[in-house]
Design an enzyme around this catalytic site. Structure first.
Site, PDB file in Angstrom:
ATOM      1  N   ARG A   1      24.071 -28.112  33.317  1.00  0.00           N
ATOM      2  CA  ARG A   1      23.971 -29.569  32.387  1.00  0.00           C
ATOM      3  C   ARG A   1      24.071 -29.680  33.501  1.00  0.00           C
ATOM      4  O   ARG A   1      23.255 -31.049  32.973  1.00  0.00           O
ATOM      5  CB  ARG A   1      24.646 -28.804  31.489  1.00  0.00           C
ATOM      6  CG  ARG A   1      23.619 -27.552  30.291  1.00  0.00           C
ATOM      7  CD  ARG A   1      24.430 -27.289  29.129  1.00  0.00           C
ATOM      8  NE  ARG A   1      23.598 -26.832  28.550  1.00  0.00           N
ATOM      9  CZ  ARG A   1      24.336 -25.556  26.946  1.00  0.00           C
ATOM     10  NH1 ARG A   1      25.671 -25.892  27.737  1.00  0.00           N
ATOM     11  NH2 ARG A   1      23.846 -25.249  26.274  1.00  0.00           N
TER      12      ARG A   1
ATOM     13  N   LYS B   1      20.099  -8.811  19.078  1.00  0.00           N
ATOM     14  CA  LYS B   1      19.811  -8.790  17.391  1.00  0.00           C
ATOM     15  C   LYS B   1      17.944  -9.350  17.134  1.00  0.00           C
ATOM     16  O   LYS B   1      17.593 -10.685  18.043  1.00  0.00           O
ATOM     17  CB  LYS B   1      20.806  -9.835  16.863  1.00  0.00           C
ATOM     18  CG  LYS B   1      21.912  -9.663  16.488  1.00  0.00           C
ATOM     19  CD  LYS B   1      23.114 -10.285  15.797  1.00  0.00           C
ATOM     20  CE  LYS B   1      23.768  -9.938  15.632  1.00  0.00           C
ATOM     21  NZ  LYS B   1      24.913 -11.305  15.339  1.00  0.00           N
TER      22      LYS B   1
ATOM     23  N   GLY C   1      20.174 -19.637  26.951  1.00  0.00           N
ATOM     24  CA  GLY C   1      21.376 -19.138  26.752  1.00  0.00           C
ATOM     25  C   GLY C   1      21.499 -18.344  27.886  1.00  0.00           C
ATOM     26  O   GLY C   1      21.729 -18.868  29.093  1.00  0.00           O
TER      27      GLY C   1
ATOM     28  N   GLY D   1      19.830 -21.901  21.370  1.00  0.00           N
ATOM     29  CA  GLY D   1      19.479 -21.945  20.157  1.00  0.00           C
ATOM     30  C   GLY D   1      18.452 -23.066  20.298  1.00  0.00           C
ATOM     31  O   GLY D   1      17.435 -22.764  19.131  1.00  0.00           O
TER      32      GLY D   1
HETATM   33  P1  AMP Z   1      21.251 -12.003  22.571  1.00  0.00           P
HETATM   34  O1  AMP Z   1      23.033 -12.947  22.362  1.00  0.00           O
HETATM   35  O2  AMP Z   1      20.826 -11.790  21.088  1.00  0.00           O
HETATM   36  O3  AMP Z   1      20.211 -12.653  23.626  1.00  0.00           O
HETATM   37  O4  AMP Z   1      21.611 -11.157  23.390  1.00  0.00           O
HETATM   38  C1  AMP Z   1      22.189 -10.976  24.772  1.00  0.00           C
HETATM   39  C2  AMP Z   1      23.343  -9.883  24.080  1.00  0.00           C
HETATM   40  O5  AMP Z   1      22.595  -8.651  24.189  1.00  0.00           O
HETATM   41  C3  AMP Z   1      23.933  -9.909  26.487  1.00  0.00           C
HETATM   42  O6  AMP Z   1      24.951  -9.795  25.977  1.00  0.00           O
HETATM   43  C4  AMP Z   1      23.447  -8.025  25.992  1.00  0.00           C
HETATM   44  O7  AMP Z   1      24.852  -7.386  27.272  1.00  0.00           O
HETATM   45  C5  AMP Z   1      23.427  -8.193  25.147  1.00  0.00           C
HETATM   46  N1  AMP Z   1      22.421  -6.113  25.716  1.00  0.00           N
HETATM   47  C6  AMP Z   1      21.274  -6.321  25.691  1.00  0.00           C
HETATM   48  N2  AMP Z   1      20.922  -5.447  25.818  1.00  0.00           N
HETATM   49  C7  AMP Z   1      21.596  -4.573  25.254  1.00  0.00           C
HETATM   50  C8  AMP Z   1      22.164  -3.219  24.476  1.00  0.00           C
HETATM   51  N3  AMP Z   1      20.746  -2.652  24.848  1.00  0.00           N
HETATM   52  N4  AMP Z   1      22.781  -2.650  24.026  1.00  0.00           N
HETATM   53  C9  AMP Z   1      24.529  -3.797  23.819  1.00  0.00           C
HETATM   54  N5  AMP Z   1      24.284  -5.357  24.300  1.00  0.00           N
HETATM   55  C10 AMP Z   1      22.595  -5.298  24.626  1.00  0.00           C
END
Ligand code: AMP
Length: 398
Positions: free
Chosen positions: A36, A203, A354, A377
């Site tokens: 950044r 999520k 992210g 975000g």
């Molecule tokens: P997000 O903040 O929703 O973009 O999620 C990012 C996180 O998703 C990272 O820390 C990854 O470790 C996690 N992630 C990706 N694939 C999986 C999975 N199959 N099971 C659990 N966590 C996951």
């Protein structure tokens, strides 16, 4: 309405307030990723060349109490910035008051001053984060013009962006903000086709708005990561102990029904019995997950299929890792996507901030994409089609 950009302003010998995003990850007082800071250099270097008097400021993490202050000071960031600019950065460890005002008044053309973490103003009533009217007006009074170059907070109305813009005679987007809006805005609103989105992460709920908006605009959405299992389970597929958002199954089902085949789910996974890098791995198809197994990465068939689908893409937007990339044994899917995108010579490739951005940078692909966003975000909200307050507050180009 088009916004004023930095080059539309006359900044010569003016005191320019620059909201940068120096919210960098730190460990034990040391910066662990200075992306950044580097991304803010073009704006700051231009202002130096133009003989502006530069006052830059940023937030760093969350500051809830006096005790948080020591670990959330921007002093190490000012030192790093001085190294990159190859010139002194006068760091003032205050967010208001006589010392700061005096230092700003005595700035000479081409000099750079940086003041302390804007969120120090959050300890007593969240003045920065709640866009306190007096604070915005006070900061605005310290300069002649305002340049917002902080994309990472552009989805929030804070005193240090919206508050200042409201109270100053002229405001514009810095080069980084301009680049972010152009890349993501063009991709979503005027993409070269085929336009393919890749969405991962845990999520579905975080990305509902993005999926809905992209279903109307993209030609295809490739799903990976933890959210795959919510989609699969919504179709009655056994997903074992994989992460699932139980309360989002109906929503996932609805999204698939309204997608007219645009949403593509993984074909296979790397499966384990525990959430650990050292767990034994079995590669299994999506319809062959055992009740005691969880998927932690996409498998080789998925990667091959996604590679084929991406081959002819002309615009790709990627947000969210396709596996638990923090574990070396489950990072191959995410690395594979990086490699595939790096090889697309004719496509505009954008990573929406992210985790996928830090994964791409850490795996050595920093220069392989058209654009890696500095705002997780903010890029999600922009991809959702929402207006960003930190952009909307800037002067319109008349
Ligand atoms: P997000 O903040 O929703 O973009 O999620 C990012 C996180 O998703 C990272 O820390 C990854 O470790 C996690 N992630 C990706 N694939 C999986 C999975 N199959 N099971 C659990 N966590 C996951």
């Amino acid at each position: 309405m088009a916004k004023k950009m930095l080059k539309d302003l006359n900044v010569n010998e003016k005191t320019v307030l620059v909201r940068v995003d120096f919210n960098v990850p730190m460990k034990d007082g040391a910066i662990t990723d200075d992306n950044r800071i580097r991304q803010a250099l073009p704006t700051l270097e231009y202002l130096i060349e133009q003989d502006a008097k530069i006052v830059c400021f940023s937030h760093l993490g969350r500051v809830k109490s006096e005790e948080d202050k020591a670990s959330k000071s921007l002093k190490p960031v000012a030192e790093k910035l001085a190294e990159y600019l190859k010139k002194d950065v006068n760091f003032i460890p205050e967010t208001r008051g006589e010392k700061l005002e005096k230092a700003i008044k005595t700035l000479k053309k081409g000099e750079v001053l940086m003041f302390e973490n804007t969120r120090f103003e959050d300890i007593d009533g969240k003045k920065e984060s709640k866009n306190d009217a007096d604070l915005g007006a006070y900061w605005a009074s310290l300069g002649d013009v305002f340049v917002n170059d902080a994309f990472g907070t552009a989805h929030r109305a804070h005193a240090s962006n919206v508050g200042i813009a409201k109270n100053i005679s002229e405001s514009a987007a810095g080069f980084l903000l301009e680049k972010e809006i152009n890349f993501i805005g063009e991709a979503v609103n005027n993409p070269n086709r085929p336009f393919i989105a890749i969405l991962g992460g845990v999520k579905v709920s975080d990305k509902i708005g993005v999926i809905k908006n992209l279903l109307a605009k993209a030609d295809m959405i490739l799903i990976g990561g933890g959210m795959s299992y919510t989609f699969l389970k919504s179709q009655g597929v056994e997903v074992g102990t994989s992460v699932v958002e139980a309360d989002k199954l109906d929503l996932a089902d609805d999204l698939l029904k309204n997608a007219y085949g645009k949403i593509v789910l993984p074909l296979d996974f790397k499966l384990t019995k525990e959430f650990s890098n050292d767990a034994e791995i079995r590669v299994g198809d999506a319809n062959d997950i055992r009740t005691d197994e969880m998927g932690l990465d996409v498998g080789p068939k998925t990667l091959e299929k996604y590679q084929k689908l991406l081959k002819n893409a002309r615009t790709v937007v990627w947000n969210g890792p396709v596996g638990v990339f923090e574990f070396s044994n489950f990072s191959q899917g995410t690395i594979g996507i990086c490699q595939t995108l790096a090889n697309l010579e004719e496509a505009t490739t954008i990573i929406g901030g992210g985790d996928s951005a830090s994964a791409a940078i850490n795996f050595g692909f920093e220069d392989a994409f058209s654009h890696i966003s500095t705002g997780g975000g903010a890029s999600l909200e922009y991809l959702e089609g929402k207006e960003l307050p930190g952009v909307a507050c800037l002067d319109d180009l008349s």
